[in-house]
Design a protein around this motif. Sequence first.
Motif, PDB file in Angstrom:
ATOM      1  N   SER A   3       0.671  -1.158  -0.042  1.00  0.00           N
ATOM      2  CA  SER A   3      -0.036  -0.048   0.187  1.00  0.00           C
ATOM      3  C   SER A   3       0.765   1.252   0.094  1.00  0.00           C
ATOM      4  CB  SER A   3      -0.955  -0.018   1.157  1.00  0.00           C
ATOM      5  OG  SER A   3      -1.704  -1.203   1.348  1.00  0.00           O
ATOM      6  N   VAL A   4       0.453   2.372  -0.521  1.00  0.00           N
ATOM      7  CA  VAL A   4       1.140   3.692  -0.618  1.00  0.00           C
ATOM      8  C   VAL A   4       0.339   4.625   0.451  1.00  0.00           C
ATOM      9  CG1 VAL A   4       1.731   5.752  -1.911  1.00  0.00           C
ATOM     10  CG2 VAL A   4       1.853   3.313  -2.849  1.00  0.00           C
ATOM     11  N   PHE A   5       0.868   5.051   1.463  1.00  0.00           N
ATOM     12  CA  PHE A   5       0.258   5.821   2.491  1.00  0.00           C
ATOM     13  C   PHE A   5       0.659   7.480   2.168  1.00  0.00           C
ATOM     14  CE2 PHE A   5       0.336   1.723   4.469  1.00  0.00           C
ATOM     15  CZ  PHE A   5      -0.718   1.697   5.290  1.00  0.00           C
ATOM     16  N   ALA A   6      -0.545   8.058   1.761  1.00  0.00           N
ATOM     17  CA  ALA A   6      -0.100   9.442   1.488  1.00  0.00           C
ATOM     18  C   ALA A   6      -0.465  10.507   2.793  1.00  0.00           C
ATOM     19  CB  ALA A   6      -0.884  10.017   0.297  1.00  0.00           C
ATOM     20  N   CYS A   7       0.578  11.389   3.021  1.00  0.00           N
ATOM     21  CA  CYS A   7       0.368  12.287   4.280  1.00  0.00           C
ATOM     22  C   CYS A   7      -0.127  11.461   5.505  1.00  0.00           C
ATOM     23  CB  CYS A   7      -0.775  13.438   3.818  1.00  0.00           C
ATOM     24  SG  CYS A   7      -0.371  14.167   2.026  1.00  0.00           S
ATOM     25  N   SER A   8       0.585  10.527   5.905  1.00  0.00           N
ATOM     26  CA  SER A   8       0.300   9.721   7.088  1.00  0.00           C
ATOM     27  C   SER A   8       0.674  10.508   8.218  1.00  0.00           C
ATOM     28  CB  SER A   8       0.791   8.222   6.847  1.00  0.00           C
ATOM     29  OG  SER A   8       1.190   7.868   8.084  1.00  0.00           O
ATOM     30  N   THR A   9      -0.086  10.101   9.409  1.00  0.00           N
ATOM     31  CA  THR A   9      -0.058  10.739  10.612  1.00  0.00           C
ATOM     32  C   THR A   9       0.794   9.566  11.741  1.00  0.00           C
ATOM     33  OG1 THR A   9      -2.253  10.130  11.315  1.00  0.00           O
ATOM     34  CG2 THR A   9      -1.727  12.468  10.481  1.00  0.00           C
ATOM     35  N   PHE A  10       1.090   8.374  11.192  1.00  0.00           N
ATOM     36  CA  PHE A  10       1.797   7.609  12.006  1.00  0.00           C
ATOM     37  C   PHE A  10       2.735   8.209  12.671  1.00  0.00           C
ATOM     38  CE2 PHE A  10      -0.329   4.505   9.222  1.00  0.00           C
ATOM     39  CZ  PHE A  10      -1.103   3.579  10.079  1.00  0.00           C
ATOM     40  N   ASP A  11       3.420   7.632  13.774  1.00  0.00           N
ATOM     41  CA  ASP A  11       4.570   8.036  14.335  1.00  0.00           C
ATOM     42  C   ASP A  11       5.641   7.480  13.730  1.00  0.00           C
ATOM     43  OD1 ASP A  11       4.881   5.639  15.878  1.00  0.00           O
ATOM     44  OD2 ASP A  11       4.081   6.492  17.688  1.00  0.00           O
ATOM     45  N   ASP A  12       6.899   7.762  14.259  1.00  0.00           N
ATOM     46  CA  ASP A  12       7.986   7.170  13.404  1.00  0.00           C
ATOM     47  C   ASP A  12       8.332   5.815  13.750  1.00  0.00           C
ATOM     48  OD1 ASP A  12      10.344   7.469  11.946  1.00  0.00           O
ATOM     49  OD2 ASP A  12      11.584   7.073  13.596  1.00  0.00           O
ATOM     50  N   ASP A  13       8.187   5.057  15.005  1.00  0.00           N
ATOM     51  CA  ASP A  13       8.110   3.828  15.221  1.00  0.00           C
ATOM     52  C   ASP A  13       6.981   2.870  14.484  1.00  0.00           C
ATOM     53  OD1 ASP A  13      10.056   4.241  16.967  1.00  0.00           O
ATOM     54  OD2 ASP A  13       8.682   4.311  18.768  1.00  0.00           O
ATOM     55  N   ALA A  14       6.000   3.389  14.447  1.00  0.00           N
ATOM     56  CA  ALA A  14       4.971   2.713  13.559  1.00  0.00           C
ATOM     57  C   ALA A  14       5.060   2.787  12.102  1.00  0.00           C
ATOM     58  CB  ALA A  14       3.485   3.215  13.822  1.00  0.00           C
ATOM     59  N   ARG A  15       5.630   3.856  11.657  1.00  0.00           N
ATOM     60  CA  ARG A  15       5.910   4.300  10.101  1.00  0.00           C
ATOM     61  C   ARG A  15       7.152   2.974   9.711  1.00  0.00           C
ATOM     62  NH1 ARG A  15       6.686   9.635   9.953  1.00  0.00           N
ATOM     63  NH2 ARG A  15       8.973   9.358  10.271  1.00  0.00           N
ATOM     64  N   ARG A  16       7.957   3.127  10.512  1.00  0.00           N
ATOM     65  CA  ARG A  16       9.235   2.118  10.092  1.00  0.00           C
ATOM     66  C   ARG A  16       8.841   0.684  10.294  1.00  0.00           C
ATOM     67  NH1 ARG A  16      11.458   4.633  14.313  1.00  0.00           N
ATOM     68  NH2 ARG A  16      12.046   2.643  15.335  1.00  0.00           N
ATOM     69  N   ASP A  17       7.913   0.188  11.052  1.00  0.00           N
ATOM     70  CA  ASP A  17       7.394  -1.037  11.287  1.00  0.00           C
ATOM     71  C   ASP A  17       6.500  -1.443  10.079  1.00  0.00           C
ATOM     72  OD1 ASP A  17       6.746  -3.436  12.783  1.00  0.00           O
ATOM     73  OD2 ASP A  17       4.747  -2.821  12.564  1.00  0.00           O
ATOM     74  N   LEU A  18       5.774  -0.434   9.470  1.00  0.00           N
ATOM     75  CA  LEU A  18       5.173  -0.897   8.212  1.00  0.00           C
ATOM     76  C   LEU A  18       5.880  -0.594   7.022  1.00  0.00           C
ATOM     77  CD1 LEU A  18       2.075   1.335   8.860  1.00  0.00           C
ATOM     78  CD2 LEU A  18       1.942  -0.996   8.765  1.00  0.00           C
ATOM     79  N   ILE A  19       6.926   0.125   7.051  1.00  0.00           N
ATOM     80  CA  ILE A  19       7.919   0.266   6.027  1.00  0.00           C
ATOM     81  C   ILE A  19       8.753  -1.270   5.840  1.00  0.00           C
ATOM     82  CG2 ILE A  19       9.924   1.177   5.292  1.00  0.00           C
ATOM     83  CD1 ILE A  19       9.126   3.737   6.156  1.00  0.00           C
ATOM     84  N   PHE A  20       9.145  -1.936   6.944  1.00  0.00           N
ATOM     85  CA  PHE A  20       9.745  -3.001   7.031  1.00  0.00           C
ATOM     86  C   PHE A  20       8.701  -4.266   6.704  1.00  0.00           C
ATOM     87  CE2 PHE A  20      12.171  -1.635  10.995  1.00  0.00           C
ATOM     88  CZ  PHE A  20      13.351  -0.674  10.182  1.00  0.00           C
ATOM     89  N   LYS A  21       7.324  -3.845   6.199  1.00  0.00           N
ATOM     90  CA  LYS A  21       6.410  -4.805   6.087  1.00  0.00           C
ATOM     91  C   LYS A  21       6.228  -4.747   4.526  1.00  0.00           C
ATOM     92  CE  LYS A  21       4.067  -6.020  10.274  1.00  0.00           C
ATOM     93  NZ  LYS A  21       4.982  -5.263  11.141  1.00  0.00           N
ATOM     94  N   ASP A 162       8.746 -10.132  -0.868  1.00  0.00           N
ATOM     95  CA  ASP A 162       8.865 -11.371  -0.015  1.00  0.00           C
ATOM     96  C   ASP A 162       9.200 -12.514  -0.902  1.00  0.00           C
ATOM     97  OD1 ASP A 162       6.523 -11.571  -0.869  1.00  0.00           O
ATOM     98  OD2 ASP A 162       5.369 -11.478   1.223  1.00  0.00           O
ATOM     99  N   ARG A 163       9.404 -12.379  -2.159  1.00  0.00           N
ATOM    100  CA  ARG A 163       9.686 -13.214  -3.086  1.00  0.00           C
ATOM    101  C   ARG A 163      11.196 -13.357  -3.520  1.00  0.00           C
ATOM    102  NH1 ARG A 163       6.303 -13.976  -8.541  1.00  0.00           N
ATOM    103  NH2 ARG A 163       7.803 -15.213  -9.893  1.00  0.00           N
ATOM    104  N   PRO A 164      11.873 -14.167  -3.263  1.00  0.00           N
ATOM    105  CA  PRO A 164      13.322 -14.513  -3.701  1.00  0.00           C
ATOM    106  C   PRO A 164      13.609 -14.118  -5.046  1.00  0.00           C
ATOM    107  CG  PRO A 164      12.914 -16.400  -2.374  1.00  0.00           C
ATOM    108  CD  PRO A 164      11.821 -15.617  -2.684  1.00  0.00           C
ATOM    109  N   VAL A 165      14.702 -13.546  -5.368  1.00  0.00           N
ATOM    110  CA  VAL A 165      15.109 -13.341  -6.873  1.00  0.00           C
ATOM    111  C   VAL A 165      16.612 -13.964  -7.014  1.00  0.00           C
ATOM    112  CG1 VAL A 165      15.463 -11.467  -8.691  1.00  0.00           C
ATOM    113  CG2 VAL A 165      13.548 -11.419  -7.253  1.00  0.00           C
ATOM    114  N   ALA A 166      16.823 -14.766  -7.913  1.00  0.00           N
ATOM    115  CA  ALA A 166      18.199 -15.121  -8.194  1.00  0.00           C
ATOM    116  C   ALA A 166      18.899 -13.659  -8.591  1.00  0.00           C
ATOM    117  CB  ALA A 166      18.040 -16.169  -9.245  1.00  0.00           C
ATOM    118  N   ASN A 167      20.199 -13.517  -7.916  1.00  0.00           N
ATOM    119  CA  ASN A 167      20.711 -12.152  -8.185  1.00  0.00           C
ATOM    120  C   ASN A 167      22.342 -12.578  -7.596  1.00  0.00           C
ATOM    121  OD1 ASN A 167      21.545 -11.068  -5.199  1.00  0.00           O
ATOM    122  ND2 ASN A 167      19.689 -11.973  -5.118  1.00  0.00           N
ATOM    123  N   GLY A 168      23.213 -11.693  -8.161  1.00  0.00           N
ATOM    124  CA  GLY A 168      24.592 -11.735  -7.902  1.00  0.00           C
ATOM    125  C   GLY A 168      24.945 -11.023  -6.949  1.00  0.00           C
ATOM    126  N   SER A 169      24.305 -10.774  -5.885  1.00  0.00           N
ATOM    127  CA  SER A 169      24.891 -10.269  -4.870  1.00  0.00           C
ATOM    128  C   SER A 169      25.848 -11.062  -3.752  1.00  0.00           C
ATOM    129  CB  SER A 169      23.887  -9.852  -3.423  1.00  0.00           C
ATOM    130  OG  SER A 169      23.264 -11.037  -3.317  1.00  0.00           O
TER     131      SER A 169
END
Length: 288
Positions: A3-21, A162-169
């Motif tokens: 999802s794309v959150f526009a002008c969200s009012t989440f605090d930074d902890d909650a925002r980071r948690d969602l970004i990590f998802k 959340d889906r692996p991609v074969a890559n050269g890392s």
Amino acid sequence: MTSVFACSTFDDDARRDLIFKGEIFTFPATAASTELIAFARELIEEAFAGRNPETAQFEMPVEEFAGLLSDLKPRFIHHRRCKEILPKIFEEMGMNLERTYYDVPRLRTSTSDHYLDSGISYAYHAHRDCWYSAPFSQVNWWIPVFEVVPENVMAFHPRYFDRPVANGSARYDYGEWNRVGRPTAARHIHSDTREQPKPEEPLDLLPEIRIVPEPGGILMFSGAQLHSTVPNTSGRTRFSIDFRTVNLDDVLAGRGAPNVDAACSGTTLGDFMRASDLERIPEAARAM
């Protein structure tokens, strides 16, 4: 699903948690982000000396254009004004400056019609920053300097979050990149032979998400999000600023996006500075 959150009012902890998802956040221009792009425009306009920076590519030999960028970009990256402005942005976004660390802001260009796609103006294939030794607690920030359109922004490919991609890392070492790869960027004008992690399997990149912020508008997303440079067909060179942040508590606690396919060596954490006083991130955090 992303999802794309526009002008969200989440605090930074909650925002980071969602970004990590895998969620993406967008915000309108703030006072400090407007100050940042105004400063970038000053340097850009000075460097292009009367030419329109967005269309100068059609008036200059590509070698001259690349040489100009090789001077302009480091001037912006290392300028003290950037270190003064970025903490203001973090404060506006409700972040704790004592726990927030960031790397230097980079001035990026995406030229139109494949004029310069390598080296100093590299057009990024689909990738995760985590393939390049970025921490999984990293939040990416992206801010356009001038007006952008769907034909010259970046694309997100959320089906692969959340889906692996074969890559050269597995062949990428951040220390080696700093010693050899990064310093030679300006030499790669017509092609780019530097070893960089790329997908090594066919990808279905559609549907994709393209977000078009106003100048100074902010995008925030996980460094584990698969994203790419849109092939620029706009007829204008795109100028943008990006940088990355981590929260020290996330790093120490091992919080972040999942690692589904990164196998690189080293870490970029040593590049991160504390927003309050520019102290480098502690050694204990770099070893996490």
